[in-house]
Design an enzyme around this catalytic site. Structure first.
Site, mmCIF file in Angstrom:
data_model
loop_
_atom_site.group_PDB
_atom_site.id
_atom_site.type_symbol
_atom_site.label_atom_id
_atom_site.label_comp_id
_atom_site.label_asym_id
_atom_site.label_seq_id
_atom_site.Cartn_x
_atom_site.Cartn_y
_atom_site.Cartn_z
ATOM 1 C CG ASN A 10 -8.830 12.124 1.402
ATOM 2 O OD1 ASN A 10 -9.778 12.546 0.735
ATOM 3 N ND2 ASN A 10 -7.640 12.708 1.409
ATOM 4 C CE LYS A 12 -5.849 11.598 -1.367
ATOM 5 N NZ LYS A 12 -4.405 11.599 -1.582
ATOM 6 C CG HIS A 89 -5.074 16.164 2.228
ATOM 7 N ND1 HIS A 89 -4.262 16.186 1.117
ATOM 8 C CD2 HIS A 89 -5.168 14.872 2.605
ATOM 9 C CE1 HIS A 89 -3.893 14.950 0.828
ATOM 10 N NE2 HIS A 89 -4.435 14.131 1.718
ATOM 11 C CD GLU A 91 -3.911 15.042 -2.363
ATOM 12 O OE1 GLU A 91 -5.158 15.061 -2.330
ATOM 13 O OE2 GLU A 91 -3.252 13.983 -2.326
ATOM 14 C CD GLU A 161 -2.676 12.076 5.086
ATOM 15 O OE1 GLU A 161 -3.063 10.956 4.738
ATOM 16 O OE2 GLU A 161 -3.036 13.118 4.535
ATOM 17 N N GLY A 167 0.397 8.581 -1.844
ATOM 18 C CA GLY A 167 0.220 8.112 -3.217
ATOM 19 C C GLY A 167 1.484 7.582 -3.882
ATOM 20 C CB SER A 203 1.710 4.590 0.709
ATOM 21 O OG SER A 203 1.943 5.461 -0.384
ATOM 22 N N GLY A 224 -6.008 7.014 1.509
ATOM 23 C CA GLY A 224 -6.409 7.695 0.282
ATOM 24 C C GLY A 224 -6.759 6.707 -0.807
ATOM 25 N N GLY A 225 -5.809 6.453 -1.697
ATOM 26 C CA GLY A 225 -6.044 5.602 -2.871
ATOM 27 C C GLY A 225 -6.765 4.294 -2.562
HETATM 28 P P1 PGA Z 1 -2.728 7.623 -0.061
HETATM 29 O O1 PGA Z 1 -3.316 9.055 0.374
HETATM 30 O O2 PGA Z 1 -3.283 6.614 0.893
HETATM 31 O O3 PGA Z 1 -3.204 7.426 -1.461
HETATM 32 O O4 PGA Z 1 -1.240 7.716 0.043
HETATM 33 C C1 PGA Z 1 -3.446 9.409 1.717
HETATM 34 C C2 PGA Z 1 -4.039 10.775 1.830
HETATM 35 O O5 PGA Z 1 -3.738 11.637 0.981
HETATM 36 O O6 PGA Z 1 -4.828 11.059 2.737
#
Ligand code: PGA
Length: 243
Positions: A10, A12, A89, A91, A161, A167, A203, A224-225
């Site tokens: 992802n 983002k 998600h 967010e 998640e 993050g 993470s 994500g990141g």
């Molecule tokens: P992250 O994000 O790996 O940066 O923690 C995961 C996500 O939001 O899907």
């Protein structure tokens, strides 16, 4: 575990077109056997289609079509040969105020368009601290998935998640992830009478993937990141694909 574990990136709202060009050069060196799904910003999706990996959109509209400036429909996503969409998600739930009803509507439209769904669920730190995790997860699952038929539910997977892990560099222990995944699978089995795959997200990185991958009931990862850095993401993919 019935099928091979998958890795979903992802990305983002990250990377410019120039950075995406470099990214594509790195990822195109490998064959993925559909065990990997890339979810870049919508603008770049066409660059990712038609390869040995899957492609997903990060969000779709809660409306079928029409005068909704700036939105992208499930049908449009499918017509561009995308495989799936993320829905719910944290967010989107937090910053765009998506309720369980909106999440359910988006799932409905995606399934109608024959787009697979990765339904994201998770608890806040406060909910975790007050021991409400299972209650919150159950509510998110039941509200999102009630009323769908078995053949529709088969096109959905869940990404667990924990919001406090996204993050932040923090993750639950392997034991906790295993127990929560078991709980989610049991809820789905008991209330909807099907087996559903469950990914873990929050993470995940190139350093902790080998350890996370020891968890026996996990069906894959939502990253994500670390998915925005091609070299780091390749390391994660290698651990999962070569297991
Ligand atoms: P992250 O994000 O790996 O940066 O923690 C995961 C996500 O939001 O899907």
């Amino acid at each position: 575990m019935a099928s091979k574990r998958i890795v979903v990136g992802n990305m983002k709202m990250n990377l410019t077109a120039q950075e995406i060009n470099k990214y594509l050069k790195v990822i195109e060196k490998k064959e993925y056997n559909n065990q990997v799904i890339f979810c870049p910003s919508s603008l770049y999706l066409p660059y990712f289609v038609g390869k040995t990996y899957g492609v997903g959109i990060q969000n779709i509209a809660a409306y079928e079509n029409g005068a909704y400036t700036g939105e992208i429909s499930a049908l449009q996503a499918k017509s561009m040969h995308l495989d799936c969409t993320l829905i719910g998600h944290s967010e989107r739930r937090e910053y765009f105020k998506e309720t369980d009803e909106v999440v359910r509507q988006k799932i409905k439209l995606s399934l109608q368009a024959n787009l697979k769904v990765i339904l994201c669920i998770g608890e806040t730190e406060e909910e975790r601290d007050s021991l409400k995790t299972y209650k919150v997860l159950k509510k998110q699952i039941v509200n999102a998935l009630k009323g769908f038929e078995e053949k529709e539910l088969k096109k959905i997977i869940i990404a667990y998640e924990p919001i406090w892990a996204i993050g932040t560099g923090k993750t639950p222990s392997n034991e906790e992830i295993k127990d929560t995944i078991s709980f989610i699978k049991d809820i789905v089995k008991d209330s909807l009478h099907i087996n559903m795959s469950v990914l873990y997200g929050g993470s995940v990185n190139e350093k902790n993937i080998a350890s996370l991958n020891q968890i026996e009931n996990i069906d894959g990862y939502l990253v994500g990141g670390a998915s925005t850095k091609a070299d780091k993401f390749m390391k994660i993919i290698e651990v999962v694909v070569n297991q």
